[in-house]
Design a protein around this motif. Structure first.
Motif, PDB file in Angstrom:
ATOM      1  N   LEU A   2      27.346  21.106  73.338  1.00  0.00           N
ATOM      2  CA  LEU A   2      26.373  20.784  72.300  1.00  0.00           C
ATOM      3  C   LEU A   2      24.963  20.836  72.894  1.00  0.00           C
ATOM      4  N   ARG A   3      24.069  21.505  72.196  1.00  0.00           N
ATOM      5  CA  ARG A   3      22.681  21.582  72.667  1.00  0.00           C
ATOM      6  C   ARG A   3      22.081  20.183  72.731  1.00  0.00           C
ATOM      7  N   ASP A   4      21.248  19.960  73.744  1.00  0.00           N
ATOM      8  CA  ASP A   4      20.609  18.649  73.912  1.00  0.00           C
ATOM      9  C   ASP A   4      19.777  18.269  72.696  1.00  0.00           C
ATOM     10  N   SER A   5      19.079  19.251  72.117  1.00  0.00           N
ATOM     11  CA  SER A   5      18.236  18.963  70.956  1.00  0.00           C
ATOM     12  C   SER A   5      19.071  18.510  69.759  1.00  0.00           C
ATOM     13  N   GLY A  35      19.844  28.971  64.153  1.00  0.00           N
ATOM     14  CA  GLY A  35      20.972  28.516  63.353  1.00  0.00           C
ATOM     15  C   GLY A  35      22.069  27.918  64.218  1.00  0.00           C
ATOM     16  N   ILE A  36      23.192  27.699  63.600  1.00  0.00           N
ATOM     17  CA  ILE A  36      24.360  27.153  64.289  1.00  0.00           C
ATOM     18  C   ILE A  36      24.974  28.255  65.137  1.00  0.00           C
ATOM     19  N   LEU A  37      25.403  27.899  66.350  1.00  0.00           N
ATOM     20  CA  LEU A  37      25.950  28.887  67.269  1.00  0.00           C
ATOM     21  C   LEU A  37      27.414  28.665  67.635  1.00  0.00           C
ATOM     22  N   SER A  38      27.989  27.532  67.187  1.00  0.00           N
ATOM     23  CA  SER A  38      29.378  27.265  67.574  1.00  0.00           C
ATOM     24  C   SER A  38      30.081  26.383  66.541  1.00  0.00           C
ATOM     25  N   ARG A  39      31.387  26.407  66.601  1.00  0.00           N
ATOM     26  CA  ARG A  39      32.178  25.521  65.744  1.00  0.00           C
ATOM     27  C   ARG A  39      31.864  24.062  66.039  1.00  0.00           C
ATOM     28  N   LEU A  40      31.642  23.743  67.305  1.00  0.00           N
ATOM     29  CA  LEU A  40      31.330  22.366  67.674  1.00  0.00           C
ATOM     30  C   LEU A  40      30.071  21.881  66.970  1.00  0.00           C
ATOM     31  N   GLU A  41      29.067  22.733  66.837  1.00  0.00           N
ATOM     32  CA  GLU A  41      27.848  22.343  66.135  1.00  0.00           C
ATOM     33  C   GLU A  41      28.119  22.106  64.655  1.00  0.00           C
TER      34      GLU A  41
END
Length: 137
Positions: A2-5, A35-41
């Protein structure tokens, strides 16, 4: 990962128990500029959607982000595969189909050239639950 931001966005939303219109603007602009880059996001944002109150702009922004990821960033573009449809239907169904979850499913149905039946089943179950709750009221 997950991105820190995005992690910081989630932490602030959980702490305040609210997503403001400024936070929604920041999410679309600064936090997730591509935008969203992964399922986790996706899963993270949908979890936040279930637990905090939000400004009215949140639902539309969340819907656009998820639709863009599922329909246009996943291969093949414009198609929601059985794997993606089953995953998304499962994630959207957690805690029952919310208004935003249903809006996301309908928006994907409108935008994609092909949607696997798993997402259609989610929509039908959500509509049936809505009818049943109206009958019980």
């Amino acid at each position: 990962m997950l991105r820190d931001s995005l992690r910081e966005f989630v932490d602030v939303a959980a702490e305040q128990n609210f997503i403001s219109s400024d936070a929604v603007k920041a999410l679309s602009g600064e936090i997730l500029p591509d935008g969203i880059l992964s399922r986790l996001e996706v899963e993270t944002l949908l979890a936040v959607d279930r637990i905090v109150e939000a400004d009215e702009s949140w639902g539309g922004a969340l819907t656009r982000l998820v639709v863009d990821f599922v329909v246009w960033k996943r291969e093949p573009h414009g198609v929601v595969s059985s794997d993606d449809a089953l995953w998304l239907a499962t994630v959207l169904e957690v805690s029952g189909p919310s208004r935003n979850a249903m809006n996301i499913a309908y928006a994907i149905l409108d935008e994609a050239g092909y949607v696997d039946v798993a997402l259609l089943d989610f929509i039908m179950r959500g509509r049936q639950r809505a009818r049943m709750s109206l009958m019980a009221a």
